[in-house]
Design a protein around this motif. Structure first.
Motif, PDB file in Angstrom:
ATOM      1  N   GLU A   1       0.822  -1.204   0.000  1.00  0.00           N
ATOM      2  CA  GLU A   1       0.000   0.000   0.000  1.00  0.00           C
ATOM      3  C   GLU A   1       0.866   1.268   0.000  1.00  0.00           C
ATOM      4  OE1 GLU A   1      -3.344   2.084   2.845  1.00  0.00           O
ATOM      5  OE2 GLU A   1      -3.221  -0.106   2.822  1.00  0.00           O
ATOM      6  N   LYS A   2       1.875   1.297   0.845  1.00  0.00           N
ATOM      7  CA  LYS A   2       2.742   2.485   0.905  1.00  0.00           C
ATOM      8  C   LYS A   2       3.556   2.650  -0.378  1.00  0.00           C
ATOM      9  CE  LYS A   2       3.044   3.064   5.829  1.00  0.00           C
ATOM     10  NZ  LYS A   2       3.797   2.934   7.049  1.00  0.00           N
TER      11      LYS A   2
ATOM     12  N   GLU B   1       1.152   3.978  -3.025  1.00  0.00           N
ATOM     13  CA  GLU B   1       0.859   5.395  -2.740  1.00  0.00           C
ATOM     14  C   GLU B   1       2.009   6.282  -3.217  1.00  0.00           C
ATOM     15  OE1 GLU B   1       0.104   5.810   1.458  1.00  0.00           O
ATOM     16  OE2 GLU B   1      -1.778   4.692   1.330  1.00  0.00           O
TER      17      GLU B   1
ATOM     18  N   GLN C   1       1.934   9.068  -6.117  1.00  0.00           N
ATOM     19  CA  GLN C   1       2.340  10.435  -5.798  1.00  0.00           C
ATOM     20  C   GLN C   1       3.450  10.895  -6.738  1.00  0.00           C
ATOM     21  OE1 GLN C   1       0.793  12.387  -3.525  1.00  0.00           O
ATOM     22  NE2 GLN C   1       2.030  14.012  -4.381  1.00  0.00           N
TER      23      GLN C   1
END
Length: 165
Positions: free
Chosen positions: A150-151, A154, A158
């Protein structure tokens, strides 16, 4: 992808073997090494630096014969080549003052008390490695299946927004 090192330091061989066993799931993508002393750890760090392998994470005990783990982490934080290293203190004997010193002067990233649970240690290591990779890798996608998916996603999203892709 084995250009990053996880180094575990503890003067008790049985403890060190247990930590290494708990973290062997990371061996496919990271070099995993053990050191029974700060001197041995310094030697390994130098040896791997010469091979352009960066110390991504150190898991260190506090009470050791020649110097404390916290002092070692402070020393690592003061060196340019290991300043970005994620630092995890795994100990049962660091008092409040020692812990505060570690947080304030070594950029301690995580603390786990002995005895630890394997799942707890693996989860903490995964999070610390994710943080390291996010700050030190340009190409994040290969890490998505290994670290915190997930990170990583993300950060990829970004980056695409930032670069207008």
């Amino acid at each position: 992808m084995n250009k990053y090192l996880i180094l575990c330091v503890d003067d008790e061989r049985e403890v060190l073997d247990s930590v290494i066993q708990d973290l062997d799931c990371f061996e496919e993508h990271f070099l995993l090494e053990a050191a029974e002393s700060v001197q041995e750890a310094k030697h390994l760090i130098d040896e791997f630096e010469q091979q352009d392998v960066k110390l991504a994470l150190i898991v260190c005990d506090h009470i050791m014969p020649e110097t404390t783990g916290i002092q070692f982490l402070i020393d690592l934080n003061q060196q340019t080549s290991t300043q970005a290293t994620r630092k995890l203190l795994l100990t049962g004997q660091a008092g409040l003052e020692d812990t505060v010193e570690a947080v304030n002067h070594s950029s301690l990233d995580f603390y786990i008390s002995k005895p630890w649970q394997g799942d707890e240690l693996r989860a903490a290591v995964k999070q610390q490695l994710t943080q390291y990779v996010l700050k030190n890798e340009k190409d994040l996608m290969p890490w998505a299946s290994i670290l915190d998916t997930e990170k990583i996603f993300e950060a990829v999203a970004q980056n695409r927004l930032s670069y207008g892709e």
